[in-house]
Design a protein around this motif. Structure first.
Motif, PDB file in Angstrom:
ATOM      1  N   HIS A 114       0.808  -0.833  -0.458  1.00  0.00           N
ATOM      2  CA  HIS A 114       1.029  -1.420   0.864  1.00  0.00           C
ATOM      3  C   HIS A 114       0.181  -2.672   1.056  1.00  0.00           C
ATOM      4  O   HIS A 114       0.633  -3.656   1.648  1.00  0.00           O
ATOM      5  CB  HIS A 114       0.718  -0.390   1.953  1.00  0.00           C
ATOM      6  CG  HIS A 114       1.933   0.101   2.674  1.00  0.00           C
ATOM      7  ND1 HIS A 114       2.960   0.752   2.042  1.00  0.00           N
ATOM      8  CD2 HIS A 114       2.307   0.000   3.983  1.00  0.00           C
ATOM      9  CE1 HIS A 114       3.906   1.055   2.923  1.00  0.00           C
ATOM     10  NE2 HIS A 114       3.532   0.598   4.096  1.00  0.00           N
ATOM     11  N   VAL A 115      -1.036  -2.647   0.554  1.00  0.00           N
ATOM     12  CA  VAL A 115      -1.903  -3.830   0.665  1.00  0.00           C
ATOM     13  C   VAL A 115      -1.339  -4.975  -0.166  1.00  0.00           C
ATOM     14  O   VAL A 115      -1.317  -6.130   0.275  1.00  0.00           O
ATOM     15  CB  VAL A 115      -3.340  -3.481   0.222  1.00  0.00           C
ATOM     16  CG1 VAL A 115      -4.192  -4.749   0.114  1.00  0.00           C
ATOM     17  CG2 VAL A 115      -3.985  -2.505   1.209  1.00  0.00           C
ATOM     18  N   ALA A 167       1.401  -6.565   1.657  1.00  0.00           N
ATOM     19  CA  ALA A 167       0.933  -7.330   2.811  1.00  0.00           C
ATOM     20  C   ALA A 167       0.613  -8.769   2.423  1.00  0.00           C
ATOM     21  O   ALA A 167       0.771  -9.687   3.224  1.00  0.00           O
ATOM     22  CB  ALA A 167      -0.300  -6.665   3.427  1.00  0.00           C
ATOM     23  N   ALA A 195      -0.777  -4.354   6.767  1.00  0.00           N
ATOM     24  CA  ALA A 195      -0.467  -3.137   6.016  1.00  0.00           C
ATOM     25  C   ALA A 195      -0.440  -1.905   6.909  1.00  0.00           C
ATOM     26  O   ALA A 195       0.058  -0.852   6.500  1.00  0.00           O
ATOM     27  CB  ALA A 195      -1.490  -2.942   4.899  1.00  0.00           C
ATOM     28  N   THR A 238      -8.423  -0.610   3.549  1.00  0.00           N
ATOM     29  CA  THR A 238      -7.969  -1.876   2.971  1.00  0.00           C
ATOM     30  C   THR A 238      -9.049  -2.508   2.117  1.00  0.00           C
ATOM     31  O   THR A 238      -8.769  -3.047   1.030  1.00  0.00           O
ATOM     32  CB  THR A 238      -7.545  -2.842   4.086  1.00  0.00           C
ATOM     33  OG1 THR A 238      -6.528  -2.230   4.884  1.00  0.00           O
ATOM     34  CG2 THR A 238      -7.018  -4.148   3.517  1.00  0.00           C
TER      35      THR A 238
END
Length: 276
Positions: A39-40, A43, A60, A67
């Protein structure tokens, strides 16, 4: 003959592919740490310039602490670099996408067909699939720079306002299509973007009947595209190709009369590679 990419679930049940890591908390087989890291990475793709941990956490949908740990790991493995408070991805991140393209003969076989189509019509062509809520480019053959933003392999665009996306959406059954519209924000990109659900449903029905989709300046002004399905030997639609043109150079009527037959022939040729 080869098997196509494993994409059928993307258009029979498109929504779970976009699940947030927190949604699957408690599943003993789900690796939440890996999901958070991915997900990071995603982003980063929403902006080109270096970003802070706080900005990436917000995009994210993760905590700052989580993170920060993901970023530390990415830097340690060489997939990202830190410049004071800001982070950027390194070229090494491309190896993750290359693993997919290198293992998918479908893409390498389709590329020469796209190149021939592009040379024939003297326009930019692309091959894409539906993944989650979006269409994703698998291959491109660019003659003219059409869009203001450069799009490479793996780039994603909204399905509802792109020709490839509409071809793929037209394959959905009523229940899957309803779920798609329930979960997608129909935002306008230009003054011509269709954002009314009923109007889009009517357009998708026409796409099903006529066998092609047109995006007329809905993603970017003065850019039109015509998309056609790529079918396997059994007739199943597994992907789509499109040809993009400047609206001022080639009106819709000429695009249908001159480009559509060549695009359909190319799609048929690509389809012959597939076993399904």
């Amino acid at each position: 003959m080869i098997y196509p990419p494993s994409i059928a679930p993307a258009y029979t049940a498109p929504l779970p592919t976009q699940a947030h890591p927190e949604q699957l908390r408690g599943d003993p087989d789900f690796m939440q740490t890996l999901a958070r890291g991915l997900h990071v990475i995603r982003a980063f793709g929403e902006r080109r310039q270096p970003q802070t941990a706080a900005e990436l956490a917000r995009r994210a949908g993760l905590s700052r602490a989580v993170t920060q740990r993901c970023l530390y790991t990415l830097v340690a493995l060489g997939y990202a670099e830190q410049h004071e408070r800001h982070y950027v991805l390194t070229p090494r991140i491309l190896s993750l996408g290359h693993a997919y393209f290198a293992s998918t003969p479908f893409v390498s076989l389709a590329q020469p067909v796209l190149d021939d189509l592009s040379a024939t019509v003297n326009e930019t062509c692309a091959l894409g699939i539906m993944t989650g809520h979006e269409m994703m480019y698998l291959a491109r053959s660019e003659v003219h720079r059409i869009l203001a933003t450069s799009l490479g392999l793996g780039s994603r665009l909204p399905a509802y306002c792109t020709s490839i996306g509409r071809v793929m959406l037209a394959q959905l059954g009523p229940a899957a299509l309803a779920r798609y519209f329930d979960d997608v924000e129909l935002a306008p990109f230009t003054e011509y973007t269709v954002t009314q659900r009923a109007q889009l449903c009517a357009e998708l029905e026409q796409v099903r009947q006529r066998g092609y989709a047109i995006g007329d300046q809905e993603l970017e002004l003065n850019v039109c595209a015509i998309g056609v399905p790529v079918r396997s030997a059994s007739g199943q639609v597994v992907s789509a190709i499109n040809v993009s043109v400047k609206a001022s150079r080639l009106p819709r009527e000429r695009m249908i009369g001159e480009i559509l037959p060549a695009a359909q022939a190319a799609a048929d040729k690509i389809g012959r590679f597939l076993v399904l």
